[in-house]
Write a protein that holds these residues in place. Structure first.
Motif, mmCIF file in Angstrom:
data_model
loop_
_atom_site.group_PDB
_atom_site.id
_atom_site.type_symbol
_atom_site.label_atom_id
_atom_site.label_comp_id
_atom_site.label_asym_id
_atom_site.label_seq_id
_atom_site.Cartn_x
_atom_site.Cartn_y
_atom_site.Cartn_z
ATOM 1 N N HIS A 148 0.834 -1.192 0.000
ATOM 2 C CA HIS A 148 0.000 0.000 0.000
ATOM 3 C C HIS A 148 0.875 1.251 0.000
ATOM 4 C CE1 HIS A 148 -3.536 -2.377 1.541
ATOM 5 N NE2 HIS A 148 -4.071 -1.599 0.609
ATOM 6 N N ASP A 149 2.190 1.024 0.165
ATOM 7 C CA ASP A 149 3.123 2.135 0.338
ATOM 8 C C ASP A 149 3.590 2.625 -1.030
ATOM 9 O OD1 ASP A 149 5.354 3.739 0.837
ATOM 10 O OD2 ASP A 149 5.835 2.642 2.695
ATOM 11 N N SER A 150 3.163 3.819 -1.385
ATOM 12 C CA SER A 150 3.490 4.336 -2.723
ATOM 13 C C SER A 150 4.987 4.560 -2.896
ATOM 14 C CB SER A 150 2.715 5.620 -2.973
ATOM 15 O OG SER A 150 3.028 6.557 -1.957
ATOM 16 N N GLU A 151 5.646 4.904 -1.791
ATOM 17 C CA GLU A 151 7.092 5.152 -1.883
ATOM 18 C C GLU A 151 7.820 3.857 -2.255
ATOM 19 O OE1 GLU A 151 10.956 6.114 0.826
ATOM 20 O OE2 GLU A 151 9.009 6.627 1.705
ATOM 21 N N LEU A 152 7.393 2.766 -1.633
ATOM 22 C CA LEU A 152 8.010 1.472 -1.944
ATOM 23 C C LEU A 152 7.668 1.049 -3.363
ATOM 24 C CD1 LEU A 152 7.449 -0.612 1.321
ATOM 25 C CD2 LEU A 152 9.422 0.729 0.657
ATOM 26 N N ALA A 153 6.417 1.276 -3.726
ATOM 27 C CA ALA A 153 5.988 0.881 -5.075
ATOM 28 C C ALA A 153 6.808 1.612 -6.134
ATOM 29 C CB ALA A 153 4.502 1.181 -5.247
ATOM 30 N N ARG A 154 7.138 2.839 -5.814
ATOM 31 C CA ARG A 154 7.893 3.648 -6.769
ATOM 32 C C ARG A 154 9.291 3.068 -6.991
ATOM 33 N NH1 ARG A 154 6.979 8.489 -4.351
ATOM 34 N NH2 ARG A 154 5.117 9.051 -5.490
ATOM 35 N N ARG A 155 9.799 2.363 -6.004
ATOM 36 C CA ARG A 155 11.156 1.816 -6.117
ATOM 37 C C ARG A 155 11.199 0.522 -6.944
ATOM 38 N NH1 ARG A 155 13.521 2.586 -0.041
ATOM 39 N NH2 ARG A 155 15.231 1.340 -0.875
ATOM 40 N N ALA A 156 10.022 -0.041 -7.248
ATOM 41 C CA ALA A 156 9.983 -1.275 -8.060
ATOM 42 C C ALA A 156 10.202 -0.929 -9.535
ATOM 43 C CB ALA A 156 8.650 -1.959 -7.876
ATOM 44 N N HIS A 157 10.533 -1.954 -10.326
ATOM 45 C CA HIS A 157 10.707 -1.710 -11.769
ATOM 46 C C HIS A 157 9.385 -1.384 -12.420
ATOM 47 C CE1 HIS A 157 14.273 -4.801 -11.543
ATOM 48 N NE2 HIS A 157 14.594 -3.609 -11.022
ATOM 49 N N ARG A 158 8.361 -2.026 -11.923
ATOM 50 C CA ARG A 158 7.075 -1.934 -12.600
ATOM 51 C C ARG A 158 5.976 -1.990 -11.553
ATOM 52 N NH1 ARG A 158 4.111 -5.944 -16.104
ATOM 53 N NH2 ARG A 158 5.668 -7.518 -15.587
ATOM 54 N N ASN A 159 4.920 -1.284 -11.818
ATOM 55 C CA ASN A 159 3.814 -1.275 -10.865
ATOM 56 C C ASN A 159 2.549 -1.749 -11.544
ATOM 57 O OD1 ASN A 159 1.449 0.089 -9.383
ATOM 58 N ND2 ASN A 159 3.182 0.191 -7.974
ATOM 59 N N ILE A 160 1.871 -2.643 -10.865
ATOM 60 C CA ILE A 160 0.595 -3.143 -11.381
ATOM 61 C C ILE A 160 -0.488 -2.685 -10.424
ATOM 62 C CG2 ILE A 160 -0.754 -5.223 -11.817
ATOM 63 C CD1 ILE A 160 2.053 -6.547 -12.253
ATOM 64 N N HIS A 161 -1.493 -2.059 -10.972
ATOM 65 C CA HIS A 161 -2.577 -1.590 -10.117
ATOM 66 C C HIS A 161 -3.800 -2.464 -10.370
ATOM 67 C CE1 HIS A 161 -4.361 1.302 -7.474
ATOM 68 N NE2 HIS A 161 -5.390 1.466 -8.309
#
Lengths: 233, 438
Positions: free
Chosen positions: A199-212
């Protein structure tokens, strides 16, 4: 290497049918770090459980490392899960009356490794997360961050190709969360594919790719920025 | 993996000690009751002399008159034989060994003036009796076979009475005063206590064996009384001991040892010949008149040593065990379901349903082992209780190694059966339910 096409998952009770995933399709390549976001009840955990073969699905195809998961029996699924997938959970899920050594030992026992090889792998895994000096400690003697590092060591000990993390920093303060995230990034850089629900957008931003995921479907996995804006909003 | 499962079971015991203790207690109670009843039943029906039970035969003769039979026996044969038949049967040269037998008794008069006389049951037998029934001697031995035809006042004492009269010393050659007649001791037997007095099922099946053994040939000489059953079917005037010896009263037993089926066949034919001869002499008037040979086990079955009541009691004991196990199933379900989150983790880490199932069965097996051990201890208490209540059963109230192993096997086996459903239930649990909320 991980491919889902039109996956359907319906939870049924006498009164109601809930479509947790509908025509869910996704492809994850080797070495990727994928963050999965979405509102509560959107189907993130169901997706992760199906990916980890802890849940069956009602329709569609799921290929893991070229193997069709649907036709496998429980023993084959368990074997595949044990060899190819490591799990990290929000609440760590360490077994409270086993010490760190024995906790990390659990997946290796089911793998059938020799005692010597298990010992070597456990020591390496705990050293990798910086806890090699606390082999005999019980989970209750560790901080939350340390417990999560043990859980990561347990997931890594069998050298899986996939690491599935369900809110791995959800129960940690921000400092510990950053440390855990840093560890996950290091693991990913060493070649392990990571799929992380957060749920943490900051962590999600650090991934290569984000799936919503919204309502059991992939909302957008091509463009990271709009997703994060939605998440932050 | 079995060692690993054992380690996990031990951890599980430590995690839920009260619940585990309740299960061990439930199984222990069930096992103790079952084993107490089963022990008595098993020892009652156990072959008392397995190495030669098929070579020892009890002889029966259908000596009744017309329209008479023994209503209690399955084939109408009387259980015992008359004195004259016992005498005639003993003349056959076919058996390797043979013995007439009668339960009698004496007033024993100790030589020491400070000891009071006491009554003691005795057995009048032939010298072969000791070898036939493998009676162990500590001093001396049986009297010479010539005494079986030419009466002599000799006696073989039991260890207990030898301890009492001679302080356990070798009394061979010494004299004992029985009914004011002096008998010379020729042997002292060791503590011989077969669980069942299979050599004489007409009288008390259980209890202590006789302590005094005298030659059967003394019957007409000393007019030894019968202290056992006397069965008559014919109206006869019996005023003297000689009348009794000549009568159709059945009060003696007769055993033969036949080593091979051929020998048995030969003796059976001889027996039929004897019956025909007696018919010609005006005896054995019944149309079914004949002779019957039953080995030890057949003889015990024939006499219903293990009665239907005992069998029903065993059934009830197993039902009690079943009730205990049903309670255990509930407790196991509670114990296992408490562990569902851990099972979820194990499944996520690669354990198959089968591995979870086996792990929990090992868990149950360990509880069963503990329950079985407790059951054995409580069972000893139960057997002690029986011993206090029924003195005659004291030879039947001990557990031999077979029963101890059986108790443990029943405990583990029944616990595993009880654990099948809870183990199946837990291994079928959807792991994902618990992973999020643990």
């Amino acid at each position: 290497m991980l491919q889902m096409n039109n996956i359907k998952k319906v939870f049924r009770t006498d009164l109601v049918e809930t479509h947790a995933l509908r025509d869910f399709s996704l492809q994850v390549e080797e070495g990727e770090f994928v963050a999965v976001t979405g509102p509560s009840g959107s189907g993130k955990t169901t997706f992760l459980n199906i990916t980890g073969m802890l849940e069956t699905f009602d329709g569609g195809t799921y290929m893991l490392d070229g193997q069709d998961v649907k036709g496998l029996n429980d023993k084959q699924r368990s074997r595949l899960r044990n060899e190819k997938i490591g799990f990290i959970f929000q609440s760590f899920n360490l077994i409270p009356d086993l010490n760190l050594f024995d906790n990390v030992d659990v997946p290796l026992r089911y793998r059938g490794f020799s005692s010597k090889e298990r010992k070597q792998r456990i020591e390496n895994a705990l050293e990798r997360v910086g806890l090699s000096a606390r082999l005999k400690h019980l989970p209750s003697q560790l901080s939350g961050g340390q417990q999560q590092r043990v859980a990561i060591a347990r997931a890594l000990a069998g050298e899986p190709r996939f690491l599935l993390a369900d809110e791995p920093t959800g129960n940690l303060d921000s400092l510990m969360a950053r440390q855990v995230m840093q560890l996950l990034e290091e693991i990913n850089q060493q070649g392990t594919t990571i799929i992380m629900v957060t749920h943490d957008s900051e962590l999600a931003r650090r991934a290569h790719r984000n799936i919503h995921i919204v309502d059991g479907q992939v909302s957008d996995y091509q463009d990271l920025q709009p997703v994060l804006e939605v998440a932050e909003a | 993996m079995f060692k690993y499962y054992l380690m996990l079971s031990w951890l599980s015991v430590k995690r839920t000690p009260m619940l585990t203790a309740l299960m061990v207690l439930a199984i222990g109670l069930g096992i103790s009751v079952t084993m107490t009843v089963l022990t008595v039943n098993y020892l009652m029906g156990k072959d008392p002399i397995p190495e030669k039970s098929h070579q020892l035969f009890h002889v029966q003769l259908y000596t009744y008159g017309k329209d008479r039979s023994n209503p209690r026996s399955a084939d109408g044969y009387p259980y015992q034989v008359t004195y004259q038949d016992a005498m005639n049967l003993s003349r056959s040269e076919i058996p390797n060994r043979k013995t007439r037998s009668l339960q009698t008794g004496y007033s024993v008069i100790p030589s020491s003036s400070d000891s009071s006389p006491f009554m003691e049951t005795a057995r009048a037998i032939d010298s072969d009796f000791f070898a036939m029934f493998k009676v162990p001697f500590i001093y001396g031995g049986a009297w010479e076979s010539s005494v079986d035809t030419k009466a002599k006042q000799v006696v073989v004492l039991g260890k207990e009475i030898n301890d009492r009269l001679f302080k356990g010393e070798n009394s061979v050659g010494k004299q004992v005063n029985l009914n004011s007649n002096l008998y010379t001791v020729v042997g002292v037997i060791d503590d011989w206590q077969p669980a069942i007095h299979y050599y004489d099922l007409n009288n008390n099946h259980f209890g202590d064996t006789q302590q005094i053994f005298v030659p059967f040939s003394l019957l007409p000489v000393l007019e030894l009384p019968s202290w056992g059953n006397n069965n008559g079917w014919k109206t006869e005037t019996i005023n003297t001991y000689q009348d009794k010896l000549n009568s159709e009263q059945m009060w003696n037993q007769f055993w033969v040892e036949l080593e091979s089926p051929q020998q048995k066949e030969k003796f059976q034919a001889w027996l039929e010949g004897y019956v025909e001869q007696q018919k010609q002499l005006g005896r054995f008037e019944h149309e079914n008149a004949g002779g019957s040979l039953k080995d030890v086990v057949e003889w015990m079955d024939y006499n219903n040593v293990v009665s239907d009541d005992n069998t029903i009691l065993v059934g009830l004991a197993f039902m009690f065990l079943a009730v205990c196990l049903i309670n255990t199933i509930g407790l196991l379900l509670a114990k296992f379901l408490r562990r569902a989150p851990e099972v979820g983790v194990r499944r996520a880490l690669g354990a198959s349903q089968g591995e979870i199932f086996v792990q929990h069965l090992v868990d149950v097996g360990l509880i069963g082992l503990a329950g079985g051990t407790l059951g054995l201890l409580l069972g000893q208490l139960g057997l002690w209780g029986i011993k206090q209540l029924y003195a005659n059963y004291h030879q039947l109230v001990y557990m031999d190694m077979t029963l101890v192993v059986l108790a443990i096997l029943i405990a583990i086996g029944s616990s595993v059966v009880a654990g099948l459903y809870p183990a199946w239930k837990i291994c079928r649990t959807n792991p994902s339910i618990y992973l999020k909320i643990q």
